[in-house]
Enzyme design. Structure first.
Site, PDB file in Angstrom:
ATOM      1  CG  HIS A 232      -2.090   0.897   1.115  1.00  0.00           C
ATOM      2  ND1 HIS A 232      -2.073   2.221   1.465  1.00  0.00           N
ATOM      3  CD2 HIS A 232      -3.347   0.658   0.690  1.00  0.00           C
ATOM      4  CE1 HIS A 232      -3.267   2.753   1.290  1.00  0.00           C
ATOM      5  NE2 HIS A 232      -4.060   1.824   0.824  1.00  0.00           N
ATOM      6  CG  PHE A 233      -0.636   2.279  -3.076  1.00  0.00           C
ATOM      7  CD1 PHE A 233      -1.525   1.338  -3.567  1.00  0.00           C
ATOM      8  CD2 PHE A 233      -1.135   3.352  -2.355  1.00  0.00           C
ATOM      9  CE1 PHE A 233      -2.892   1.485  -3.364  1.00  0.00           C
ATOM     10  CE2 PHE A 233      -2.500   3.499  -2.139  1.00  0.00           C
ATOM     11  CZ  PHE A 233      -3.381   2.569  -2.638  1.00  0.00           C
TER      12      PHE A 233
END
Length: 178
Positions: A54-55
């Site tokens: 993420h991410f």
């Protein structure tokens, strides 16, 4: 109930909350007044396990975890105001209204959560919460939490009989009162 304001260190937080790594999202309580407010901190490290996905290449603290961090802060305020849980009780995150995200939280940020008691009714306690980084609002929300009664424990049987080599009632719940 006292009107003293003070800090809580991680040992005291661990004594109040059932959460543990990687889901404990309050590192320290900076200040609180029982039945009124609480200010807590979450130090956001690049080593947080969720940053792997993420991410990739642009790590952002998930918004739902900002809300969870604020909910954990409300739990600490509730426990300091109303007393610790009895065996078998839990403090549930019961609802959320008006959640707004203003800017991303990234590794290296120190997120300050400020929660305030609003009211208690029918077993639900309502709080407002604001999360800030460097004095700038990153998230606001109204949260509801409920303190449960001691629950009935459900134990799943997973025995294999040695003489027959077959499973006996695997996956069937065996309900026991706690």
């Amino acid at each position: 109930m006292t009107t003293d304001t003070h800090t809580l260190h991680i040992e005291e937080i661990l004594d109040l909350l059932p959460h543990r790594f990687p889901f404990l999202l309050v590192d320290r309580v900076l200040d609180f007044e029982e039945g009124k407010f609480l200010r807590a901190v979450k130090n956001v490290s690049f080593n947080e396990p969720f940053f792997q996905g993420h991410f990739p290449g642009k790590p952002i603290f998930p918004g739902v975890l900002i809300l969870e961090a604020m909910a954990q802060a409300t739990g600490i305020l509730a426990f300091k105001s109303r007393g610790k849980l009895e065996p078998g009780e839990l403090y549930y995150f019961a609802g959320i209204d008006e959640a707004r995200f203003k800017r991303p939280v990234v590794p290296g940020d120190q997120m300050i959560m400020e929660v305030e008691f609003v009211k208690e009714r029918r077993g639900l306690t309502r709080f407002t919460g604001v999360a800030k980084v460097d004095g700038e609002i990153v998230c606001t929300a109204t949260m509801m939490c409920a303190r449960s009664k001691p629950a009935t424990a459900v134990v799943i049987k997973s025995e294999v009989t040695k003489s027959e080599g077959t499973k006996s009632e695997v996956g069937k719940p065996d309900v026991k009162e706690s």
